[in-house]
Design a protein around this motif. Structure first.
Motif, PDB file in Angstrom:
ATOM      1  N   ILE A   1       0.845  -1.192   0.000  1.00 45.70           N
ATOM      2  CA  ILE A   1       0.000   0.000   0.000  1.00 45.70           C
ATOM      3  C   ILE A   1       0.881   1.243   0.000  1.00 45.70           C
ATOM      4  O   ILE A   1       2.045   1.201   0.405  1.00 45.70           O
ATOM      5  CB  ILE A   1      -0.951   0.037   1.215  1.00 45.70           C
ATOM      6  N   LEU A   2       0.289   2.346  -0.450  1.00 45.78           N
ATOM      7  CA  LEU A   2       1.016   3.615  -0.508  1.00 45.78           C
ATOM      8  C   LEU A   2       0.082   4.752  -0.121  1.00 45.78           C
ATOM      9  O   LEU A   2      -0.906   5.002  -0.805  1.00 45.78           O
ATOM     10  CB  LEU A   2       1.551   3.853  -1.923  1.00 45.78           C
ATOM     11  N   PRO A   3       0.356   5.455   0.988  1.00 48.21           N
ATOM     12  CA  PRO A   3      -0.442   6.635   1.330  1.00 48.21           C
ATOM     13  C   PRO A   3       0.006   7.834   0.503  1.00 48.21           C
ATOM     14  O   PRO A   3       1.199   8.011   0.246  1.00 48.21           O
ATOM     15  CB  PRO A   3      -0.133   6.843   2.815  1.00 48.21           C
ATOM     16  N   ARG A   4      -0.947   8.656   0.091  1.00 46.80           N
ATOM     17  CA  ARG A   4      -0.628   9.822  -0.739  1.00 46.80           C
ATOM     18  C   ARG A   4      -1.486  11.006  -0.317  1.00 46.80           C
ATOM     19  O   ARG A   4      -2.668  10.853  -0.003  1.00 46.80           O
ATOM     20  CB  ARG A   4      -0.881   9.494  -2.212  1.00 46.80           C
ATOM     21  N   GLY A   5      -0.868  12.182  -0.313  1.00 42.52           N
ATOM     22  CA  GLY A   5      -1.610  13.402  -0.041  1.00 42.52           C
ATOM     23  C   GLY A   5      -2.078  14.026  -1.335  1.00 42.52           C
ATOM     24  O   GLY A   5      -2.833  13.430  -2.098  1.00 42.52           O
ATOM     25  N   SER A   6      -1.582  15.220  -1.632  1.00 40.49           N
ATOM     26  CA  SER A   6      -2.004  15.917  -2.852  1.00 40.49           C
ATOM     27  C   SER A   6      -1.095  15.626  -4.039  1.00 40.49           C
ATOM     28  O   SER A   6      -1.357  16.081  -5.147  1.00 40.49           O
ATOM     29  CB  SER A   6      -2.038  17.428  -2.597  1.00 40.49           C
ATOM     30  N   GLY A   7      -0.010  14.892  -3.807  1.00 38.47           N
ATOM     31  CA  GLY A   7       0.921  14.602  -4.897  1.00 38.47           C
ATOM     32  C   GLY A   7       1.931  15.707  -5.134  1.00 38.47           C
ATOM     33  O   GLY A   7       2.690  15.656  -6.103  1.00 38.47           O
ATOM     34  N   ALA A   8       1.961  16.711  -4.249  1.00 38.86           N
ATOM     35  CA  ALA A   8       2.931  17.811  -4.370  1.00 38.86           C
ATOM     36  C   ALA A   8       4.248  17.370  -3.751  1.00 38.86           C
ATOM     37  O   ALA A   8       4.727  17.932  -2.771  1.00 38.86           O
ATOM     38  CB  ALA A   8       2.395  19.063  -3.688  1.00 38.86           C
TER      39      ALA A   8
ATOM     40  N   PRO B   1       8.250   9.141   5.439  1.00 36.20           N
ATOM     41  CA  PRO B   1       7.409   8.999   4.245  1.00 36.20           C
ATOM     42  C   PRO B   1       6.304   7.953   4.339  1.00 36.20           C
ATOM     43  O   PRO B   1       5.984   7.290   3.365  1.00 36.20           O
ATOM     44  CB  PRO B   1       8.380   8.661   3.114  1.00 36.20           C
ATOM     45  N   GLY B   2       5.730   7.782   5.546  1.00 34.12           N
ATOM     46  CA  GLY B   2       4.623   6.845   5.694  1.00 34.12           C
ATOM     47  C   GLY B   2       5.043   5.404   5.870  1.00 34.12           C
ATOM     48  O   GLY B   2       4.196   4.513   5.942  1.00 34.12           O
ATOM     49  N   VAL B   3       6.343   5.145   5.968  1.00 32.78           N
ATOM     50  CA  VAL B   3       6.840   3.772   6.072  1.00 32.78           C
ATOM     51  C   VAL B   3       6.503   3.159   7.431  1.00 32.78           C
ATOM     52  O   VAL B   3       6.117   1.989   7.523  1.00 32.78           O
ATOM     53  CB  VAL B   3       8.363   3.730   5.835  1.00 32.78           C
TER      54      VAL B   3
ATOM     55  N   THR C   1      -0.066  18.826   1.505  1.00 30.16           N
ATOM     56  CA  THR C   1      -0.878  18.487   2.671  1.00 30.16           C
ATOM     57  C   THR C   1      -0.030  18.509   3.936  1.00 30.16           C
ATOM     58  O   THR C   1       1.193  18.365   3.890  1.00 30.16           O
ATOM     59  CB  THR C   1      -1.506  17.089   2.526  1.00 30.16           C
ATOM     60  N   ILE C   2      -0.708  18.664   5.060  1.00 30.61           N
ATOM     61  CA  ILE C   2      -0.014  18.643   6.342  1.00 30.61           C
ATOM     62  C   ILE C   2       0.656  17.283   6.556  1.00 30.61           C
ATOM     63  O   ILE C   2       1.807  17.194   6.979  1.00 30.61           O
ATOM     64  CB  ILE C   2      -0.997  18.951   7.484  1.00 30.61           C
ATOM     65  N   GLY C   3      -0.075  16.222   6.244  1.00 31.07           N
ATOM     66  CA  GLY C   3       0.484  14.883   6.407  1.00 31.07           C
ATOM     67  C   GLY C   3       1.711  14.662   5.547  1.00 31.07           C
ATOM     68  O   GLY C   3       2.696  14.059   5.985  1.00 31.07           O
ATOM     69  N   GLY C   4       1.666  15.167   4.310  1.00 28.57           N
ATOM     70  CA  GLY C   4       2.806  15.022   3.416  1.00 28.57           C
ATOM     71  C   GLY C   4       4.011  15.805   3.891  1.00 28.57           C
ATOM     72  O   GLY C   4       5.151  15.334   3.825  1.00 28.57           O
ATOM     73  N   ALA C   5       3.763  17.016   4.388  1.00 28.67           N
ATOM     74  CA  ALA C   5       4.859  17.853   4.872  1.00 28.67           C
ATOM     75  C   ALA C   5       5.552  17.214   6.066  1.00 28.67           C
ATOM     76  O   ALA C   5       6.783  17.191   6.159  1.00 28.67           O
ATOM     77  CB  ALA C   5       4.322  19.232   5.255  1.00 28.67           C
ATOM     78  N   VAL C   6       4.755  16.660   6.979  1.00 31.11           N
ATOM     79  CA  VAL C   6       5.321  16.019   8.160  1.00 31.11           C
ATOM     80  C   VAL C   6       6.026  14.715   7.782  1.00 31.11           C
ATOM     81  O   VAL C   6       7.112  14.404   8.276  1.00 31.11           O
ATOM     82  CB  VAL C   6       4.219  15.752   9.207  1.00 31.11           C
TER      83      VAL C   6
END
Length: 222
Positions: free
Chosen positions: A69-76, A214-216, A144-149
């Motif tokens: 699986i791969l979590p993704r925010g806005s793709g930025a 990175p969500g790992v 996204t906040i999640g992506g930035a963190v």
């Protein structure tokens, strides 16, 4: 590579038919991101959860069928972390439905927000009341906040004075690779407040484990 029909059926049970698809016209756009260097690889299916419990359910299904699986925010994203690098991946879009600002506590200057909230969305909400995040957001306001963190990103507009996104986090809600849901930092105490003590009170800095991962190590949901 198409997912097993049983996997798709189970995913639909969790998020509903409208929020789960393996159609080519749906998955292909997720094969690219702001990063244009690493090529293009579409996921096998896209799932759009709305709650942390749904994310947990998806993770448990992926474990059961041994499917990546791969979590993704806005793709930025500029670090190749927002698109698959192999076939057969279930991609979780955390931006479309998990994008709510839950609460803004102006008295204690703490925001509770879902991981899919975009930086520009948060800044707009704060500026309307005369407040500011301390930076403009990594990459751009669509981040996204999640992506930035997750990427321990950097951004302009005051970061050298106020610190980056990771240092501003008081607590996280995270879905572990097992599907278990945990809270870290100030949210770890069920009787505590989001602002009380920050993330460094009451034990080791477990929040820091998930910043820059990175969500790992886990999928951040709030």
């Amino acid at each position: 590579m198409a997912l097993d029909k049983k996997i798709m059926e189970r995913l639909v049970e969790v998020v509903g038919e409208d929020n789960c698809s393996d159609a080519d016209f749906v998955v292909q756009p997720y094969g690219k991101s702001l990063d244009s260097v690493s090529g293009r690889q579409a996921p096998a299916a896209v799932v759009i959860p709305e709650t942390t419990e749904e994310v947990s359910g998806i993770v448990k299904i992926a474990n059961e069928f041994k499917t990546p699986i791969l979590p993704r925010g806005s793709g930025a994203d500029l670090t190749m972390g927002a698109k698959p690098t192999k076939d057969g991946v279930i991609l979780l879009d955390l931006n479309k439905r998990m994008n709510k600002i839950v609460n803004i506590d102006f008295d204690h200057m703490v925001v509770t927000a879902e991981a899919g909230v975009q930086w520009g969305q948060l800044i707009t909400a704060l500026l309307s009341q005369g407040y500011y995040t301390g930076q403009l957001g990594p990459a751009n306001s669509a981040t996204t906040i999640g992506g930035a963190v997750s990427n321990a990103s950097v951004g302009g507009g005051g970061e050298t004075m106020f610190a980056g996104p990771g240092r501003l986090v008081a607590s996280l809600e995270v879905v572990l690779p097992t599907g278990e849901i945990i809270n870290t930092g100030s949210a770890a105490n069920p009787k505590g407040k989001p602002w009380f003590g920050g993330r460094f009170l009451g034990g080791p800095d477990l929040t820091g484990m998930f910043i820059g991962d990175p969500g790992v190590l886990g999928i951040k949901t709030k």
